[in-house]
Write an enzyme that holds these catalytic residues in place. Structure first.
Site, PDB file in Angstrom:
ATOM      1  N   ARG A 161      -5.238  -4.323   8.911  1.00  8.46           N
ATOM      2  CA  ARG A 161      -4.954  -3.096   9.655  1.00  8.46           C
ATOM      3  C   ARG A 161      -3.928  -2.248   8.906  1.00  8.46           C
ATOM      4  O   ARG A 161      -3.019  -2.761   8.282  1.00  8.46           O
ATOM      5  CB  ARG A 161      -4.392  -3.422  11.041  1.00  8.46           C
ATOM      6  CG  ARG A 161      -5.247  -4.336  11.872  1.00  8.46           C
ATOM      7  CD  ARG A 161      -4.517  -4.802  13.124  1.00  8.46           C
ATOM      8  NE  ARG A 161      -4.410  -3.739  14.111  1.00  8.46           N
ATOM      9  CZ  ARG A 161      -3.292  -3.436  14.754  1.00  8.46           C
ATOM     10  NH1 ARG A 161      -2.167  -4.063  14.479  1.00  8.46           N
ATOM     11  NH2 ARG A 161      -3.275  -2.490  15.663  1.00  8.46           N
ATOM     12  N   GLU A 166     -15.552  -5.341   4.274  1.00 14.68           N
ATOM     13  CA  GLU A 166     -14.889  -4.055   4.448  1.00 14.68           C
ATOM     14  C   GLU A 166     -15.777  -2.937   4.976  1.00 14.68           C
ATOM     15  O   GLU A 166     -15.339  -2.159   5.826  1.00 14.68           O
ATOM     16  CB  GLU A 166     -14.281  -3.610   3.104  1.00 14.68           C
ATOM     17  CG  GLU A 166     -13.232  -4.578   2.575  1.00 14.68           C
ATOM     18  CD  GLU A 166     -12.626  -4.104   1.268  1.00 14.68           C
ATOM     19  OE1 GLU A 166     -11.718  -3.264   1.312  1.00 14.68           O
ATOM     20  OE2 GLU A 166     -13.076  -4.583   0.210  1.00 14.68           O
ATOM     21  N   ARG A 170      -9.637   5.820  -1.903  1.00 11.52           N
ATOM     22  CA  ARG A 170      -9.075   4.769  -1.057  1.00 11.52           C
ATOM     23  C   ARG A 170      -8.863   5.308   0.359  1.00 11.52           C
ATOM     24  O   ARG A 170      -8.633   6.502   0.564  1.00 11.52           O
ATOM     25  CB  ARG A 170      -7.743   4.268  -1.622  1.00 11.52           C
ATOM     26  CG  ARG A 170      -7.912   3.502  -2.911  1.00 11.52           C
ATOM     27  CD  ARG A 170      -6.615   2.848  -3.347  1.00 11.52           C
ATOM     28  NE  ARG A 170      -6.830   2.123  -4.595  1.00 11.52           N
ATOM     29  CZ  ARG A 170      -7.379   0.917  -4.671  1.00 11.52           C
ATOM     30  NH1 ARG A 170      -7.741   0.285  -3.576  1.00 11.52           N
ATOM     31  NH2 ARG A 170      -7.552   0.335  -5.830  1.00 11.52           N
ATOM     32  N   ASP A 188     -11.548   0.686   5.298  1.00 13.68           N
ATOM     33  CA  ASP A 188     -12.770   1.126   4.632  1.00 13.68           C
ATOM     34  C   ASP A 188     -13.950   1.186   5.584  1.00 13.68           C
ATOM     35  O   ASP A 188     -14.830   2.029   5.413  1.00 13.68           O
ATOM     36  CB  ASP A 188     -13.078   0.200   3.451  1.00 13.68           C
ATOM     37  CG  ASP A 188     -12.175   0.495   2.265  1.00 13.68           C
ATOM     38  OD1 ASP A 188     -12.374   1.527   1.609  1.00 13.68           O
ATOM     39  OD2 ASP A 188     -11.254  -0.294   2.015  1.00 13.68           O
ATOM     40  N   HIS A 239       0.842  -1.196   0.000  1.00 14.50           N
ATOM     41  CA  HIS A 239       0.000   0.000   0.000  1.00 14.50           C
ATOM     42  C   HIS A 239       0.873   1.240   0.000  1.00 14.50           C
ATOM     43  O   HIS A 239       1.891   1.290   0.686  1.00 14.50           O
ATOM     44  CB  HIS A 239      -0.917  -0.002   1.225  1.00 14.50           C
ATOM     45  CG  HIS A 239      -2.079  -0.922   1.082  1.00 14.50           C
ATOM     46  ND1 HIS A 239      -3.105  -0.670   0.212  1.00 14.50           N
ATOM     47  CD2 HIS A 239      -2.368  -2.091   1.680  1.00 14.50           C
ATOM     48  CE1 HIS A 239      -3.990  -1.650   0.299  1.00 14.50           C
ATOM     49  NE2 HIS A 239      -3.568  -2.517   1.169  1.00 14.50           N
ATOM     50  N   ARG A 265      -5.267 -11.312  -4.607  1.00 12.13           N
ATOM     51  CA  ARG A 265      -6.447 -10.546  -4.181  1.00 12.13           C
ATOM     52  C   ARG A 265      -7.032  -9.818  -5.375  1.00 12.13           C
ATOM     53  O   ARG A 265      -6.306  -9.269  -6.209  1.00 12.13           O
ATOM     54  CB  ARG A 265      -6.097  -9.534  -3.089  1.00 12.13           C
ATOM     55  CG  ARG A 265      -7.343  -8.793  -2.558  1.00 12.13           C
ATOM     56  CD  ARG A 265      -7.041  -7.911  -1.365  1.00 12.13           C
ATOM     57  NE  ARG A 265      -6.398  -6.666  -1.720  1.00 12.13           N
ATOM     58  CZ  ARG A 265      -6.778  -5.459  -1.279  1.00 12.13           C
ATOM     59  NH1 ARG A 265      -7.815  -5.347  -0.465  1.00 12.13           N
ATOM     60  NH2 ARG A 265      -6.118  -4.384  -1.624  1.00 12.13           N
TER      61      ARG A 265
END
Length: 941
Positions: free
Chosen positions: A635, A557, A769, A597, A161, A429
């Site tokens: 997390r 989410e 995001r 989210d 990320h 994913r």
């Protein structure tokens, strides 16, 4: 530059002064050396300005108590008129000082842990020794302890990320500075050595100053893969096997009659190269590259360690015999040198080295750095390699040389078990919407639907029935030989990923690619759609009782998704075909929960509570169906994305939610802060192990009264949810306020990751995001995702329950979940600064919007802070964490100028004519302030 003298509160003045003196000395040293570097490199005028800004900011911070602060009036005359190049030098100076302060603080944490150990202090919370003490005090039986390790799984999972704002080159320079400081700490230096050490630090800081802080180009996925792999060289290769050894040694000392050869239950996983959700650059070729690079890295490590073992084991069989198995292993070696004829361990290791080198060539077309002495057959798998190492270990033990077996060899044997030939289990994913479109296309092309759009029109029960028919039917929907040319690019790309996964599992072993995760899961059909795609690629064997080769993992989410998570899984387990799939996976099912989210959707308090409830309901549902639950916690680094101390977070899980198995994402800047150095990395790995032991075996919540508190928490959550949604989603033009009062658009321009900032082209907060959402609020020092709604919730609940304050205080004292929630919020509020945030609000062009929204933000901030302190029974934030409180207080004077300069640069950048090209120096200055503020806060997103 130097740290201002510490002014401790009366409660901690005397003891803290002694304990923190080395920290302050380190920071002063680094600040002085940085100041010297600024003067030498940028000139006396730049240095004078930096010092004047620093002294002004420090002086103001001391003159203002714990109330609201604003340095704007004091700093504006100094900073607003600076030439751009001088302004950049000031930004870099303050940014680098905060980076250097982080180094000193990390070293100080190591120093304090060593001091506790050297003094023989009792084991501390988060250590395995303390966890085992608690387990013994609780009377946990030996069989139960054995059962824990037999079925345990702990896995921090590295993700790519885009929250890591520091370049790898910067991190490497910082590691060198940390190494030099650590050497000064541990070794008494002569005068000459001290002078050499000062010069080495000067060189390292000069290198840091001359190293570009920002990336000129956005990272590619391959760059992210290599960055992730580098943490194995830095920490995991050494420290994970050491942690296993430490745990086994502690267990043997406590239970000497038991066999404590633990299975490889602790592994570090990865998403980097397999996570396609919103990242179009992750393809089948990238997946192959990721596994190849991972495999090459671990084989290089094995080759280095095997070579080093050869140097450590020149044992002669003329002096002590060896086992027949070792003699046979040595005889198979291509090493026929007469000089080593009586050294069977060396010859055996030379043969192992040759086989590893052949394996690297065979698997990865990768040449070893040091040539083997001769040809040998490659290993078929890592188990064969581990068995050869076991032969050496057994021989040493049998012949009375166990001491030699328990060093490097022991660690290498454990590494072979943990890392295999694939290094890390890599997750796949993808978003459920993508799976849905692919399945719809396949069904339509096979004639199972009249057209592609017909699938989306089906009700959920109709989808389930159709998907179950296809999963149990052995006839495929798709033939790669016939249909590649006619499939859409999206569907062809998804199928290519799964076919590549099948081939890579055959090449590197099934442990290389064990999991497929579905983002945005909201129904049972989402899991069945993935199951159908796995069937089409040969990873699911169809039939009345189908079998599954990979774990299918739903990711829930949003708030609504969390609320129906248990019912979705209940519906799935009631389907005989899906229940057969889970039976084929050992009656275990993993579920991933999204912290980021859900927070953006419903706010901090509601997200935390809905996650807690989902875990309780999932545990009950799984127990009813006889399925073991493993939770995967998504997390982030900041509290607004589920971050916070890992030890407290794991212990705050409801009973039954851990059960010896847990996976947790490690994202962005958290990876560097936790795992970039061996000692810090070892401590964080140990914390995960200790917390999982305690959370599984101690059943902490049964000692308290959470059932009596859940009604209160439900009511608080409802009030907080209304307050948060009313502000973020129902206030007209709030999205405009957010975008104008934060550096959101400038953050999206930073080259800090391969993934776009938004899921789709849109200005809606719903489509943004969670990472840039949290990152932006952190930069303007408001930290909204970590607290908003709590004050309103408590105020509304107390109006309904005028005598309820004692209940809230009892919840804080007795309920680990509530205490962890408030502790994290305490930390966020301590880092927030409403006065600084008010200056960012001035960037909002609509005056009425600015005044209306900021008045609400200020009011909620003050309410939240007031009620938090009352519930905690404290007079100031972080009262129970004086070290962190002092750290934050001492950072503010160095962060304030960066925030002031960021606001000024944002104003200049946004005021430029849209027809003109933006001033690159202004943009660069903004990006440098983003980096520095993130360093000062010690998290970004």
């Amino acid at each position: 530059m130097s740290l201002p003298p510490h002014s401790a509160s009366p409660a901690d003045a005397a003891p803290a002064a002694d304990k923190d003196l080395p920290l302050r000395e380190d920071i002063r040293l680094l600040g002085r050396l940085l100041g010297d570097t600024v003067r030498e490199q940028e000139g006396d005028d730049a240095f004078r300005i930096v010092e004047e800004v620093r002294q002004t900011s420090v002086r103001f911070a001391r003159s203002v108590g714990s109330g609201e602060r604003s340095t704007g009036d004091e700093l504006a005359p100094l900073l607003n008129g600076l030439p751009r190049e001088t302004m950049l030098a000031v930004v870099r100076a303050f940014s680098y000082f905060l980076h250097l302060a982080n180094i000193a603080e990390d070293l100080h944490h190591i120093r304090r842990r060593r001091a506790h150990t050297l003094m023989g202090s009792a084991p501390r919370d988060g250590s395995i020794e303390r966890a085992l003490d608690r387990i013994a005090e609780a009377g946990v039986s030996l069989p139960r302890l054995h059962d824990f390790f037999a079925s345990a799984l702990l896995s921090p999972v590295l993700t790519a990320h885009p929250t890591e704002v520091s370049r790898k080159s910067i991190l490497q320079s910082q590691h060198e500075i940390a190494r030099l400081l650590d050497r000064r700490e541990r070794i008494e230096l002569t005068a000459e050595e001290h002078e050499e050490s000062d010069l080495a630090l000067r060189r390292a800081i000069l290198t840091l100053w001359r190293t570009r802080m920002l990336r000129p180009d956005r990272l590619a996925v391959v760059d992210e893969i290599n960055n992730g792999i580098s943490y194995y060289d830095d920490t995991f290769f050494a420290e994970l096997p050491r942690l296993y050894g430490h745990l086994e040694d502690l267990l043997r000392r406590r239970f000497p009659d038991e066999n404590w050869r633990l299975p490889p239950f602790f592994r570090v996983g990865s998403w980097i190269g397999g996570d396609r959700d919103g990242n179009p650059f992750v393809t089948a070729d990238i997946l192959r590259t990721a596994l190849r690079l991972q495999s090459s890295a671990v084989l290089d490590f094995y080759l280095r360690e095997t070579h080093a073992l050869g140097a450590e084991l020149p044992l002669s069989q003329l002096l002590a015999p060896v086992t027949a198995e070792l003699a046979e292993l040595a005889a198979r070696s291509p090493d026929h040198s007469p000089h080593r004829a009586d050294e069977p361990y060396r010859r055996a290791l030379t043969g192992i080295y040759a086989r590893l080198a052949a394996t690297a060539r065979s698997l990865d077309q990768h040449a070893s750095a040091r040539a083997a002495v001769g040809e040998a057959a490659p290993y078929a798998n890592a188990c064969d390699f581990a068995r050869d190492l076991d032969v050496l270990d057994h021989s040493l033990h049998v012949q009375g040389a166990a001491l030699l077996a328990n060093g490097r060899l022991r660690r290498l044997r454990r590494a072979a078990q943990v890392f295999g030939f694939h290094l890390a289990p890599l997750d796949l994913r993808q978003n459920s919407d993508v799976h849905e479109r692919c399945v719809a296309e396949l069904l339509a092309r096979a004639g199972r639907l009249p057209e592609r759009d017909a699938y989306s029109a089906l009700r959920e029960d109709e989808r389930i029935a159709l998907l179950i028919d296809e999963i149990t039917c052995r006839r495929p929907l798709y033939s790669p030989q016939l249909e590649d040319a006619v499939l859409s690019a999206e569907t062809a790309g998804e199928l290519a990923i799964f076919f590549a996964a099948r081939d890579l599992r055959e090449r590197y072993g099934v442990a290389a690619l064990p999991n497929a995760i579905i983002s945005k899961t909201d129904g049972a059909s989402d899991l069945l759609e993935l199951a159908l795609l796995l069937k089409e690629s040969g990873l699911l064997q169809a039939g009345e009782a189908p079998t599954l080769a990979m774990n299918i993992i739903p990711l829930f989410e949003t708030i609504d998704d969390l609320r129906r998570a248990a019912s979705v899984m209940d519906r799935l387990f009631a389907l005989p075909a899906y229940r057969a799939l889970i039976a084929s996976r050992g009656d275990e099912q993993e579920v991933m929960l999204g912290y980021s989210d859900s927070n953006k959707d419903g706010g901090f308090l509601t997200s935390g509570w809905e996650l807690y409830k989902a875990e309780v309901e999932l545990a009950e549902t799984f127990a009813r169906h006889g399925v073991r639950l493993r939770l995967f916690h998504g997390r982030g680094g900041s509290v607004g994305r589920g971050g916070g101390p890992s030890y407290e977070a794991i212990l705050a899980q409801p009973d039954g939610a851990v059960s010896g198995q847990i996976r947790i994402t490690e994202q962005g800047e958290v990876i560097a802060s936790k795992y970039a150095t061996p000692e810090v990395g070892r401590r964080n790995l140990e914390i995960l192990a200790a917390a999982t032991l305690e959370a599984t075996l101690l059943e902490r919540e049964r000692e308290t009264e959470p059932a009596a508190f859940r009604g209160v928490m439900e009511s608080l959550s409802q009030h907080a949810f209304r307050a948060y949604r009313d502000l973020v989603y129902e206030t007209p033009d709030f999205d405009r306020y957010f975008r104008e009062s934060t550096p959101l658009s400038e953050i999206s321009e930073l080259n800090i990751g391969s993934r776009p900032a938004s899921r789709k082209p849109s200005s809606r907060i719903e489509d943004l995001r969670a990472i840039p959402w949290v990152f932006s609020w952190a930069q303007c020092r408001l930290m909204l995702p970590g607290w908003y709604g709590f004050g309103s919730a408590v105020e509304a609940w107390l109006k309904e329950n005028p005598d309820g304050l004692t209940t809230l205080q009892r919840m804080y004292a007795a309920w680990p979940f509530f205490r962890s929630l408030l502790s994290n919020m305490d930390m966020v509020l301590a880092k927030a600064d409403i006065a600084i945030a008010s200056r960012y609000a001035e960037l909002v062009s609509d005056v009425q919007l600015r005044n209306t929204v900021f008045a609400r933000l200020r009011g909620e901030f003050e309410r939240t802070r007031r009620y938090l302190l009352v519930i905690e029974g404290q007079d100031e934030l972080l009262a129970d964490n004086p070290l962190l409180r002092r750290s934050i207080r001492n950072r503010f004077p160095y962060m304030d100028p960066l925030n002031h300069l960021q606001i000024e640069l944002l104003r200049r950048h946004r005021a430029s004519d849209s027809q003109q090209l933006p001033d690159e120096r202004v943009r660069r200055g903004i990006h440098l302030t983003i980096n520095g503020i993130a360093a000062g806060l010690r998290n970004s997103g």
